[in-house]
Scaffold this motif. Structure first.
Motif, PDB file in Angstrom:
ATOM      1  N   ALA A 132       0.826  -1.205   0.000  1.00 41.44           N
ATOM      2  CA  ALA A 132       0.000   0.000   0.000  1.00 41.44           C
ATOM      3  C   ALA A 132       0.865   1.262   0.000  1.00 41.44           C
ATOM      4  CB  ALA A 132      -0.927  -0.012   1.218  1.00 41.44           C
ATOM      5  N   GLU A 133       1.951   1.226   0.745  1.00 47.59           N
ATOM      6  CA  GLU A 133       2.842   2.389   0.810  1.00 47.59           C
ATOM      7  C   GLU A 133       3.494   2.655  -0.546  1.00 47.59           C
ATOM      8  OE1 GLU A 133       7.008   3.571   3.061  1.00 47.59           O
ATOM      9  OE2 GLU A 133       5.581   2.255   4.094  1.00 47.59           O
ATOM     10  N   ARG A 134       3.846   1.585  -1.267  1.00 42.67           N
ATOM     11  CA  ARG A 134       4.486   1.727  -2.573  1.00 42.67           C
ATOM     12  C   ARG A 134       3.483   1.937  -3.711  1.00 42.67           C
ATOM     13  NH1 ARG A 134       7.642  -2.161   0.088  1.00 42.67           N
ATOM     14  NH2 ARG A 134       6.402  -3.887  -0.768  1.00 42.67           N
ATOM     15  N   GLY A 135       2.186   1.755  -3.411  1.00 42.40           N
ATOM     16  CA  GLY A 135       1.156   2.024  -4.416  1.00 42.40           C
ATOM     17  C   GLY A 135       0.960   0.929  -5.435  1.00 42.40           C
ATOM     18  N   TYR A 136       1.455  -0.276  -5.118  1.00 39.13           N
ATOM     19  CA  TYR A 136       1.267  -1.391  -6.049  1.00 39.13           C
ATOM     20  C   TYR A 136       1.267  -2.701  -5.275  1.00 39.13           C
ATOM     21  CZ  TYR A 136       1.749  -4.649  -9.924  1.00 39.13           C
ATOM     22  OH  TYR A 136       1.527  -5.661 -10.832  1.00 39.13           O
ATOM     23  N   GLY A 137       0.279  -3.536  -5.552  1.00 38.72           N
ATOM     24  CA  GLY A 137       0.255  -4.853  -4.930  1.00 38.72           C
ATOM     25  C   GLY A 137      -0.782  -5.742  -5.575  1.00 38.72           C
ATOM     26  N   ARG A 138      -0.482  -7.031  -5.578  1.00 33.40           N
ATOM     27  CA  ARG A 138      -1.406  -8.043  -6.081  1.00 33.40           C
ATOM     28  C   ARG A 138      -1.450  -9.161  -5.043  1.00 33.40           C
ATOM     29  NH1 ARG A 138      -2.290  -4.286  -8.757  1.00 33.40           N
ATOM     30  NH2 ARG A 138      -2.050  -4.021 -11.017  1.00 33.40           N
ATOM     31  N   ILE A 139      -2.606  -9.366  -4.447  1.00 34.79           N
ATOM     32  CA  ILE A 139      -2.785 -10.420  -3.456  1.00 34.79           C
ATOM     33  C   ILE A 139      -3.806 -11.411  -3.997  1.00 34.79           C
ATOM     34  CG2 ILE A 139      -3.479 -10.974  -1.095  1.00 34.79           C
ATOM     35  CD1 ILE A 139      -2.691  -8.094  -0.315  1.00 34.79           C
ATOM     36  N   VAL A 140      -3.436 -12.688  -3.987  1.00 31.19           N
ATOM     37  CA  VAL A 140      -4.338 -13.725  -4.480  1.00 31.19           C
ATOM     38  C   VAL A 140      -4.467 -14.811  -3.426  1.00 31.19           C
ATOM     39  CG1 VAL A 140      -4.822 -15.396  -6.293  1.00 31.19           C
ATOM     40  CG2 VAL A 140      -3.632 -13.265  -6.870  1.00 31.19           C
ATOM     41  N   PHE A 141      -5.703 -15.149  -3.112  1.00 27.69           N
ATOM     42  CA  PHE A 141      -5.995 -16.229  -2.168  1.00 27.69           C
ATOM     43  C   PHE A 141      -6.378 -17.483  -2.946  1.00 27.69           C
ATOM     44  CE2 PHE A 141      -6.490 -12.536   0.432  1.00 27.69           C
ATOM     45  CZ  PHE A 141      -6.371 -12.921   1.757  1.00 27.69           C
ATOM     46  N   LEU A 142      -5.875 -18.625  -2.493  1.00 30.17           N
ATOM     47  CA  LEU A 142      -6.292 -19.908  -3.056  1.00 30.17           C
ATOM     48  C   LEU A 142      -7.437 -20.444  -2.209  1.00 30.17           C
ATOM     49  CD1 LEU A 142      -5.148 -21.563  -5.503  1.00 30.17           C
ATOM     50  CD2 LEU A 142      -3.739 -19.654  -4.751  1.00 30.17           C
ATOM     51  N   SER A 143      -8.658 -20.181  -2.650  1.00 30.11           N
ATOM     52  CA  SER A 143      -9.824 -20.734  -1.971  1.00 30.11           C
ATOM     53  C   SER A 143     -10.129 -22.094  -2.595  1.00 30.11           C
ATOM     54  CB  SER A 143     -11.002 -19.767  -2.079  1.00 30.11           C
ATOM     55  OG  SER A 143     -12.122 -20.244  -1.356  1.00 30.11           O
ATOM     56  N   SER A 144     -11.377 -22.453  -2.723  1.00 31.46           N
ATOM     57  CA  SER A 144     -11.731 -23.764  -3.256  1.00 31.46           C
ATOM     58  C   SER A 144     -13.180 -23.777  -3.705  1.00 31.46           C
ATOM     59  CB  SER A 144     -11.527 -24.844  -2.195  1.00 31.46           C
ATOM     60  OG  SER A 144     -12.076 -26.081  -2.602  1.00 31.46           O
ATOM     61  N   VAL A 145     -13.467 -24.614  -4.686  1.00 30.09           N
ATOM     62  CA  VAL A 145     -14.856 -24.817  -5.083  1.00 30.09           C
ATOM     63  C   VAL A 145     -15.674 -25.334  -3.900  1.00 30.09           C
ATOM     64  CG1 VAL A 145     -14.498 -27.194  -5.886  1.00 30.09           C
ATOM     65  CG2 VAL A 145     -16.342 -25.821  -6.878  1.00 30.09           C
ATOM     66  N   SER A 146     -15.003 -25.984  -2.946  1.00 31.07           N
ATOM     67  CA  SER A 146     -15.704 -26.491  -1.761  1.00 31.07           C
ATOM     68  C   SER A 146     -16.351 -25.371  -0.961  1.00 31.07           C
ATOM     69  CB  SER A 146     -14.742 -27.275  -0.868  1.00 31.07           C
ATOM     70  OG  SER A 146     -14.302 -28.459  -1.496  1.00 31.07           O
ATOM     71  N   ALA A 147     -15.743 -24.185  -1.011  1.00 31.46           N
ATOM     72  CA  ALA A 147     -16.313 -23.044  -0.296  1.00 31.46           C
ATOM     73  C   ALA A 147     -17.587 -22.562  -0.958  1.00 31.46           C
ATOM     74  CB  ALA A 147     -15.297 -21.906  -0.241  1.00 31.46           C
ATOM     75  N   GLU A 148     -17.684 -22.740  -2.255  1.00 30.78           N
ATOM     76  CA  GLU A 148     -18.819 -22.220  -3.010  1.00 30.78           C
ATOM     77  C   GLU A 148     -19.993 -23.192  -3.065  1.00 30.78           C
ATOM     78  OE1 GLU A 148     -16.829 -19.363  -6.272  1.00 30.78           O
ATOM     79  OE2 GLU A 148     -16.424 -21.490  -6.586  1.00 30.78           O
ATOM     80  N   ARG A 149     -19.677 -24.479  -3.168  1.00 35.01           N
ATOM     81  CA  ARG A 149     -20.747 -25.462  -3.313  1.00 35.01           C
ATOM     82  C   ARG A 149     -21.050 -26.201  -2.021  1.00 35.01           C
ATOM     83  NH1 ARG A 149     -19.217 -30.500  -6.998  1.00 35.01           N
ATOM     84  NH2 ARG A 149     -20.758 -31.463  -5.636  1.00 35.01           N
ATOM     85  N   GLY A 150     -20.255 -25.909  -0.961  1.00 31.53           N
ATOM     86  CA  GLY A 150     -20.473 -26.587   0.307  1.00 31.53           C
ATOM     87  C   GLY A 150     -19.888 -27.974   0.324  1.00 31.53           C
ATOM     88  N   GLY A 151     -18.604 -28.084   0.014  1.00 28.29           N
ATOM     89  CA  GLY A 151     -17.931 -29.383   0.023  1.00 28.29           C
ATOM     90  C   GLY A 151     -18.303 -30.217  -1.196  1.00 28.29           C
ATOM     91  N   GLY A 152     -18.291 -31.518  -1.009  1.00 31.18           N
ATOM     92  CA  GLY A 152     -18.691 -32.413  -2.083  1.00 31.18           C
ATOM     93  C   GLY A 152     -17.574 -32.859  -2.996  1.00 31.18           C
ATOM     94  N   VAL A 153     -16.341 -32.376  -2.779  1.00 38.77           N
ATOM     95  CA  VAL A 153     -15.211 -32.818  -3.595  1.00 38.77           C
ATOM     96  C   VAL A 153     -14.308 -33.704  -2.736  1.00 38.77           C
ATOM     97  CG1 VAL A 153     -13.233 -32.105  -4.983  1.00 38.77           C
ATOM     98  CG2 VAL A 153     -15.342 -30.775  -5.049  1.00 38.77           C
ATOM     99  N   PHE A 154     -13.665 -33.133  -1.752  1.00 37.62           N
ATOM    100  CA  PHE A 154     -12.835 -33.907  -0.825  1.00 37.62           C
ATOM    101  C   PHE A 154     -12.953 -33.361   0.584  1.00 37.62           C
ATOM    102  CE2 PHE A 154      -8.829 -34.559   1.466  1.00 37.62           C
ATOM    103  CZ  PHE A 154      -8.783 -35.946   1.472  1.00 37.62           C
ATOM    104  N   GLY A 155     -12.797 -32.067   0.745  1.00 41.24           N
ATOM    105  CA  GLY A 155     -12.755 -31.479   2.080  1.00 41.24           C
ATOM    106  C   GLY A 155     -14.087 -31.542   2.792  1.00 41.24           C
ATOM    107  N   GLY A 156     -14.006 -31.670   4.121  1.00 39.55           N
ATOM    108  CA  GLY A 156     -15.203 -31.671   4.948  1.00 39.55           C
ATOM    109  C   GLY A 156     -15.631 -30.261   5.329  1.00 39.55           C
ATOM    110  N   VAL A 157     -16.470 -30.182   6.348  1.00 39.95           N
ATOM    111  CA  VAL A 157     -17.045 -28.898   6.746  1.00 39.95           C
ATOM    112  C   VAL A 157     -15.964 -27.919   7.195  1.00 39.95           C
ATOM    113  CG1 VAL A 157     -18.563 -27.760   8.407  1.00 39.95           C
ATOM    114  CG2 VAL A 157     -19.288 -29.881   7.309  1.00 39.95           C
ATOM    115  N   ALA A 158     -14.978 -28.377   7.965  1.00 38.77           N
ATOM    116  CA  ALA A 158     -13.929 -27.470   8.438  1.00 38.77           C
ATOM    117  C   ALA A 158     -13.201 -26.824   7.260  1.00 38.77           C
ATOM    118  CB  ALA A 158     -12.938 -28.222   9.324  1.00 38.77           C
ATOM    119  N   TYR A 159     -12.857 -27.619   6.274  1.00 38.62           N
ATOM    120  CA  TYR A 159     -12.142 -27.107   5.110  1.00 38.62           C
ATOM    121  C   TYR A 159     -13.015 -26.137   4.317  1.00 38.62           C
ATOM    122  CZ  TYR A 159      -9.618 -27.193   0.631  1.00 38.62           C
ATOM    123  OH  TYR A 159      -8.951 -26.850  -0.519  1.00 38.62           O
TER     124      TYR A 159
END
Length: 253
Positions: A132-159
């Motif tokens: 922010a001080e330098r006026g340039y930044g790119r932050i990317v988070f690795l979320s998951s489709v599990s967060a959007e559809r409510g699991g159903g791939v591999f991870g459980g509720v905690a994930y």
């Protein structure tokens, strides 16, 4: 400044078949200097050396447990002393768990949140002020489709809950840091061919999941890494607060 004058930090990037490593390689190919942060210091340094040999950029391999504030501070201080300014942060470090909610214990719940959410906070809190001080930044988070559809791939509720927390974290942070030239986005992969599931998605279960993917295959780490690299470009400065799905059409919404 160009990307060759900046460093991209990728957490959890030493796994040979992981998204983090592929992302570090893609960023280096695009001209970024790259810092590999990982629990395994030897693997982080080896990965950094390989990428330096391949791409000719400056690389840094550092031991870092993102759940430990002191370890994060030490890694960031080391980068500040020897690396070009940090211009991108990829919050890739993560752990999953298939445990069903009625069986999950508090310690496991806390462990999943410690890495995926508190870990992302620890490193982002250290690096975002300089961006922010330098006026340039790119932050990317690795979320998951599990967060959007409510699991159903591999991870459980905690994930799923932890990865959903990342979505809210990124969106709110995008609003706060946007005026300072820092973008914050999420990438939500579906079934990607990595080691994170420990071989649990093989055989009939894997075949069944692929049968539900319109493009007819599981994802490759490059599918995710290329998108992250795109989001880190200077030209992508009008993209923020967004979530990009990389799932082959398995979840369309």
């Amino acid at each position: 400044m160009t990307v060759s004058d900046r460093t991209a930090v990728v957490t959890g990037a030493a796994s040979r078949r992981g998204i983090g490593r592929a992302t570090a390689q893609a960023l280096a190919s695009a001209g970024w200097n790259v810092a590999i942060l990982d629990l395994d210091e030897a693997a982080a340094k080896a990965t950094a050396d390989e990428i330096a040999a391949e791409s000719g950029v400056q690389t840094f391999g550092l031991a870092c447990d993102v759940t430990d504030e002191d370890a994060v501070a030490a890694a960031v201080d080391a980068l500040a002393a020897g690396a070009p300014p940090v211009g991108a942060l990829i919050n890739n470090a993560g752990v999953t768990s298939p445990t069903r909610f009625l069986e999950v214990e508090g310690a496991e719940w806390d462990r999943i949140f410690a890495v995926n959410v508190r870990g992302a906070y620890n490193i982002t809190r250290r690096l975002a002020p300089g961006m922010a001080e330098r006026g340039y930044g790119r932050i990317v988070f690795l979320s998951s489709v599990s967060a959007e559809r409510g699991g159903g791939v591999f991870g459980g509720v905690a994930y799923s809950a932890a990865k959903a927390a990342q979505l809210g974290f990124a969106r709110a942070l995008a609003r706060e840091l946007g005026p300072s030239g820092v973008t914050v986005n999420c990438v939500a992969p579906g079934l990607i061919d990595t080691d994170i599931t420990g071989g649990a998605l093989e055989g009939d279960r894997k075949d069944a999941l692929i049968a539900g993917i319109p493009v007819g295959r599981n994802g490759r780490v490059a599918d995710v890494a290329d998108l992250i690299t795109y989001l880190c470009r200077e030209e992508s400065g009008y993209i923020t607060g967004a979530t990009y799905d990389v799932n082959g059409g398995s979840h369309i919404h």
